[in-house]
Design a protein around this motif. Structure first.
Motif, PDB file in Angstrom:
ATOM      1  N   TYR A  36     -41.255 -64.014 -33.152  1.00 20.30           N
ATOM      2  CA  TYR A  36     -40.158 -63.801 -32.221  1.00 20.30           C
ATOM      3  C   TYR A  36     -38.951 -63.292 -32.999  1.00 20.30           C
ATOM      4  N   SER A  37     -38.293 -62.327 -32.425  1.00 18.30           N
ATOM      5  CA  SER A  37     -37.010 -61.853 -32.927  1.00 18.30           C
ATOM      6  C   SER A  37     -36.019 -61.986 -31.783  1.00 18.30           C
ATOM      7  N   PHE A  38     -34.785 -61.600 -32.010  1.00 13.56           N
ATOM      8  CA  PHE A  38     -33.815 -61.629 -30.914  1.00 13.56           C
ATOM      9  C   PHE A  38     -34.329 -60.818 -29.725  1.00 13.56           C
ATOM     10  N   GLU A  39     -34.874 -59.620 -30.011  1.00 14.52           N
ATOM     11  CA  GLU A  39     -35.330 -58.737 -28.926  1.00 14.52           C
ATOM     12  C   GLU A  39     -36.453 -59.372 -28.122  1.00 14.52           C
ATOM     13  N   THR A  40     -37.465 -59.913 -28.829  1.00 13.36           N
ATOM     14  CA  THR A  40     -38.617 -60.439 -28.109  1.00 13.36           C
ATOM     15  C   THR A  40     -38.316 -61.775 -27.448  1.00 13.36           C
ATOM     16  N   TRP A  41     -37.443 -62.572 -28.059  1.00  8.11           N
ATOM     17  CA  TRP A  41     -37.098 -63.871 -27.467  1.00  8.11           C
ATOM     18  C   TRP A  41     -36.257 -63.685 -26.212  1.00  8.11           C
ATOM     19  N   GLU A  42     -35.316 -62.764 -26.252  1.00  4.27           N
ATOM     20  CA  GLU A  42     -34.381 -62.582 -25.140  1.00  4.27           C
ATOM     21  C   GLU A  42     -34.862 -61.569 -24.107  1.00  4.27           C
ATOM     22  N   GLY A  43     -35.976 -60.874 -24.384  1.00  8.00           N
ATOM     23  CA  GLY A  43     -36.412 -59.855 -23.432  1.00  8.00           C
ATOM     24  C   GLY A  43     -35.454 -58.683 -23.415  1.00  8.00           C
ATOM     25  N   TYR A  44     -35.202 -58.122 -24.579  1.00  6.84           N
ATOM     26  CA  TYR A  44     -34.214 -57.055 -24.744  1.00  6.84           C
ATOM     27  C   TYR A  44     -34.538 -55.844 -23.873  1.00  6.84           C
ATOM     28  N   ASP A  45     -33.528 -55.319 -23.225  1.00  8.93           N
ATOM     29  CA  ASP A  45     -33.667 -54.146 -22.352  1.00  8.93           C
ATOM     30  C   ASP A  45     -33.176 -52.919 -23.102  1.00  8.93           C
ATOM     31  N   MET A  46     -34.104 -51.990 -23.386  1.00  6.68           N
ATOM     32  CA  MET A  46     -33.761 -50.781 -24.131  1.00  6.68           C
ATOM     33  C   MET A  46     -33.313 -49.640 -23.234  1.00  6.68           C
ATOM     34  N   THR A  47     -33.288 -49.869 -21.918  1.00  4.72           N
ATOM     35  CA  THR A  47     -32.863 -48.823 -20.999  1.00  4.72           C
ATOM     36  C   THR A  47     -31.426 -48.417 -21.295  1.00  4.72           C
ATOM     37  N   ILE A  48     -31.180 -47.123 -21.409  1.00  5.21           N
ATOM     38  CA  ILE A  48     -29.828 -46.645 -21.700  1.00  5.21           C
ATOM     39  C   ILE A  48     -28.913 -46.978 -20.526  1.00  5.21           C
ATOM     40  N   ASN A  49     -27.796 -47.585 -20.832  1.00  2.17           N
ATOM     41  CA  ASN A  49     -26.864 -48.055 -19.812  1.00  2.17           C
ATOM     42  C   ASN A  49     -25.601 -47.190 -19.852  1.00  2.17           C
ATOM     43  N   TYR A  50     -25.443 -46.370 -18.840  1.00  2.00           N
ATOM     44  CA  TYR A  50     -24.281 -45.477 -18.793  1.00  2.00           C
ATOM     45  C   TYR A  50     -23.115 -46.072 -18.013  1.00  2.00           C
ATOM     46  N   GLY A  51     -23.308 -47.234 -17.438  1.00  2.00           N
ATOM     47  CA  GLY A  51     -22.262 -47.803 -16.598  1.00  2.00           C
ATOM     48  C   GLY A  51     -21.481 -48.896 -17.300  1.00  2.00           C
ATOM     49  N   PRO A  52     -20.547 -49.503 -16.568  1.00  2.00           N
ATOM     50  CA  PRO A  52     -19.718 -50.568 -17.138  1.00  2.00           C
ATOM     51  C   PRO A  52     -20.352 -51.945 -16.994  1.00  2.00           C
ATOM     52  N   PHE A  53     -21.640 -51.978 -16.633  1.00  2.00           N
ATOM     53  CA  PHE A  53     -22.317 -53.242 -16.353  1.00  2.00           C
ATOM     54  C   PHE A  53     -23.017 -53.770 -17.600  1.00  2.00           C
ATOM     55  N   PRO A  54     -23.376 -55.040 -17.586  1.00  2.00           N
ATOM     56  CA  PRO A  54     -24.121 -55.580 -18.734  1.00  2.00           C
ATOM     57  C   PRO A  54     -25.494 -54.947 -18.882  1.00  2.00           C
ATOM     58  N   PHE A  55     -26.067 -54.473 -17.766  1.00  2.00           N
ATOM     59  CA  PHE A  55     -27.409 -53.879 -17.772  1.00  2.00           C
ATOM     60  C   PHE A  55     -27.380 -52.599 -16.959  1.00  2.00           C
ATOM     61  N   ALA A  56     -28.377 -51.749 -17.233  1.00  2.00           N
ATOM     62  CA  ALA A  56     -28.454 -50.501 -16.484  1.00  2.00           C
ATOM     63  C   ALA A  56     -28.715 -50.786 -15.009  1.00  2.00           C
ATOM     64  N   LYS A  57     -28.079 -50.004 -14.160  1.00  2.00           N
ATOM     65  CA  LYS A  57     -28.233 -50.186 -12.711  1.00  2.00           C
ATOM     66  C   LYS A  57     -29.671 -49.844 -12.289  1.00  2.00           C
ATOM     67  N   PRO A  58     -30.349 -50.738 -11.535  1.00  2.00           N
ATOM     68  CA  PRO A  58     -31.705 -50.438 -11.052  1.00  2.00           C
ATOM     69  C   PRO A  58     -31.650 -49.339  -9.998  1.00  2.00           C
ATOM     70  N   LYS A  59     -31.916 -48.127 -10.426  1.00  2.00           N
ATOM     71  CA  LYS A  59     -31.628 -46.955  -9.598  1.00  2.00           C
ATOM     72  C   LYS A  59     -32.395 -46.938  -8.277  1.00  2.00           C
ATOM     73  N   ARG A  60     -33.618 -47.455  -8.265  1.00  2.00           N
ATOM     74  CA  ARG A  60     -34.432 -47.354  -7.058  1.00  2.00           C
ATOM     75  C   ARG A  60     -33.822 -48.150  -5.903  1.00  2.00           C
TER      76      ARG A  60
END
Length: 592
Positions: free
Chosen positions: A377-401
């Motif tokens: 386990y690393s930080f990425e695998t433990w936390e479920g890191y999201d590699m989706t590029i985030n262009y917005g001001p949100f903590p995570f990329a907006k689910p476009k669908r």
């Protein structure tokens, strides 16, 4: 352990300590006895040859020989096999029956954590702080059980050892003769042979096999299994801390590379053979229907695809599966249960008890984080890191669908949305009107979570863009998250009573810059704040032009004034924009 047993054990230890001097005498006596036994047991170097016949011959032969050999067998062969098997000079195709003795777990407790009486007993076996923590460093481990003195056997028994467990877990049968490894109750030769040993290398006439110079994770699967049967695991085999860039195995970096940065051929293999999509690849750990299975549980097609991606059974089971597909017995076989035990697991692994609460990576203490690293386990695998590029001001990329009008959705997506999530065209188009969106991810059923994944959501994005963390208890929010909601007007007392702050009664364009920035941090934007209708509003999938990588932190020093009472409002107002961009970055880290 009862007080009587503890008292009795202390008396035994005290008595044995007083007789320690006798231990040395016992060793000498045992050695002399062994020498006598050896002399008696061994035949003379050469047989005695008589040059003369015996004084008188026997009076008559014991039987009359036949005049000539018989022309046919004396009897018909038996129609059925004999009751006892015949012995074959070649080994059978199946391994020789073998049962690894139970592990003596106290031996693997750090010296500093040993109970006082156990440490005293270990001292009588010539253990020290250094030799106890350094496996194989105490010369007594070079002796099998029969070579221990009577007192040493008593000390070892107090630690929990018997003949079988000592010879396997302490000595690994190394001090036995090669011919004795096949003795009844031992039968460990098969495992040493699997590691490449034979009688010549065992007796030091030839060099040791190649496996002798390999670290644990460089052994083949067959070699590592054989070593495990000989009561080795990584810590005892390597006899040192062996890591590659801080992990037990080399990290497959490309697995933590954004899908769209991968070569087309790699994406095709991952897609066709392992059923990855850009979404399932970019959110680490989301493809649970695949990654929850260890190598043996993969289909031949999946194994082939994994090999083309340069995975082996070893690297897959560690980096992708984290041994989650193993039974508790398999974890114990390879010594991996030590690490899951440090993370709170025990019989709960098989679902017999409630699973331990999973902490965030930041909440793990040093021992827990070390255990997690041993499980790849690393930080990425433990936390479920999201590699989706985030262009917005949100903590995570907006689910476009989710923000596409119902009529423009593919038919198969409409069917999924209309299933367990109970979306209708009206509920879909009117943002915030569906009851399902008031629930937190953990309140969804397994089927609902699966359908939500098909819509492009997972726990972090669902809880942020749909429920905006309102399903959480106040004490489940991090300190940074609580600060975010305080700036929106919430307090600990208002939170459970749904006493909505006045800021929620405003339209988006009526919010101050401060309030809009804070609302962005919990995944609000103009259209879901105002509960817009998708038929009337065209929503941009991304906001802003600069990508914001959630993995990168922000310097939050500029928001200290805001969080500590908003003093000097004139100066603070000039810094609101930069302060709350920084605050959004802080939330990115807090919510991961």
């Amino acid at each position: 352990m009862t007080n009587d047993k503890i008292h009795q054990q202390h008396n035994i230890v005290r008595e044995l300590a007083e007789n320690k001097q006798e231990n040395n005498n016992d060793k000498q006596i045992d050695k002399e006895e062994d020498d006598e036994e050896q002399a008696t047991a061994n035949p003379t170097p050469k047989p005695t040859v008589s040059l003369s016949p015996s004084a008188t011959p026997s009076s008559a032969p014991t039987a009359n020989p036949s005049a000539s050999p018989s022309s046919a067998p004396s009897a018909e062969p038996s129609p059925s096999p004999s009751s006892s098997p015949t012995l074959s000079s070649a080994p059978s195709s199946a391994p020789i029956p073998y049962s690894r003795p139970p592990r003596v777990d106290i031996r693997y407790v750090p010296w500093i954590d040993l109970p006082a009486d156990i440490a005293t007993t270990a001292t009588l076996l010539n253990y020290t702080y250094e030799t106890w923590n350094d496996y194989g460093a105490n010369s007594i481990e070079n002796l099998n059980w029969d070579r221990l003195s009577r007192n040493e056997k008593m000390y070892a028994a107090i630690l929990g050892y018997q003949r079988e467990s000592w010879d396997c877990w302490q000595n690994h049968y190394q001090s036995l003769r090669w011919i004795d490894l096949d003795n009844e109750g031992i039968q460990s030769k098969q495992w040493w042979e699997a590691l490449g040993w034979d009688i010549s290398s065992w007796n030091k006439y030839d060099d040791p096999p190649a496996s002798n110079d390999k670290y644990w994770y460089l052994l083949s699967e067959e070699e590592r299994f054989a070593a495990a049967q000989l009561c080795y695991f990584k810590r005892t085999w390597d006899e040192a801390e062996v890591y590659v860039d801080g992990f037990p195995l080399e990290k497959p970096e490309y697995r933590y590379t954004n899908w769209f940065d991968l070569d087309v051929s790699v994406r095709r293999i991952a897609s066709d053979g392992l059923k990855y999509s850009d979404f399932l690849w970019n959110v680490v750990g989301l493809h649970d229907s695949l990654e929850a299975r260890d190598w043996k549980q993969l289909t031949p097609v999946e194994q082939k695809a994994a090999r083309l991606l340069e995975f082996s059974q070893t690297s897959w089971d560690c980096w992708i599966n984290n041994y989650r597909g193993y039974s508790w017995e398999e974890l114990q076989l390879f010594g991996l249960d030590f690490f899951y035990s440090s993370l709170g697991w025990n019989e709960s692994w098989a679902g017999l008890e409630e699973a331990p609460e999973k902490k965030s990576w930041k909440e793990l203490n040093v021992e827990e984080r070390r255990a997690a690293i041993e499980l790849c386990y690393s930080f990425e695998t433990w936390e479920g890191y999201d590699m989706t590029i985030n262009y917005g001001p949100f903590p995570f990329a907006k689910p476009k669908r989710r923000y596409v009008e119902w009529a423009d959705l593919p038919e198969e997506i409409q069917i999924i949305a209309n299933g367990t999530l109970e979306y209708t065209e009206d509920k879909w188009n009117n943002l915030g009107s569906a009851k399902i969106e008031t629930l937190g991810w953990d309140e969804l059923t397994d089927e609902q979570q699966s359908d939500a994944v098909d819509l492009g959501f997972y726990k972090k994005t669902w809880d942020c863009f749909h429920s905006h963390y309102r399903s959480y208890d106040w004490n489940e929010l991090s300190t940074s998250q609580q600060d975010i909601f305080r700036l929106l007007g919430w307090s600990e007392s208002k939170w459970p009573n749904n006493v909505t702050p006045s800021s929620y009664e405003k339209q988006w364009d009526q919010l101050s810059t401060t309030e809009q920035s804070v609302a962005n941090a919990v995944c609000y934007f103009e259209h879901n704040w105002d509960r817009s209708n998708l038929k009337e509003e065209e929503i941009a999938i991304s906001s802003g032009s600069n990508p914001m990588n959630p993995k990168q932190g922000f310097d939050a020093s500029d928001i200290s004034d805001v969080l500590n009472g908003r003093k000097n409002s004139a100066n603070t107002s000039k810094r609101f924009t930069t302060s709350f961009i920084a605050l959004s970055g802080l939330v990115c880290m807090a919510f991961m």
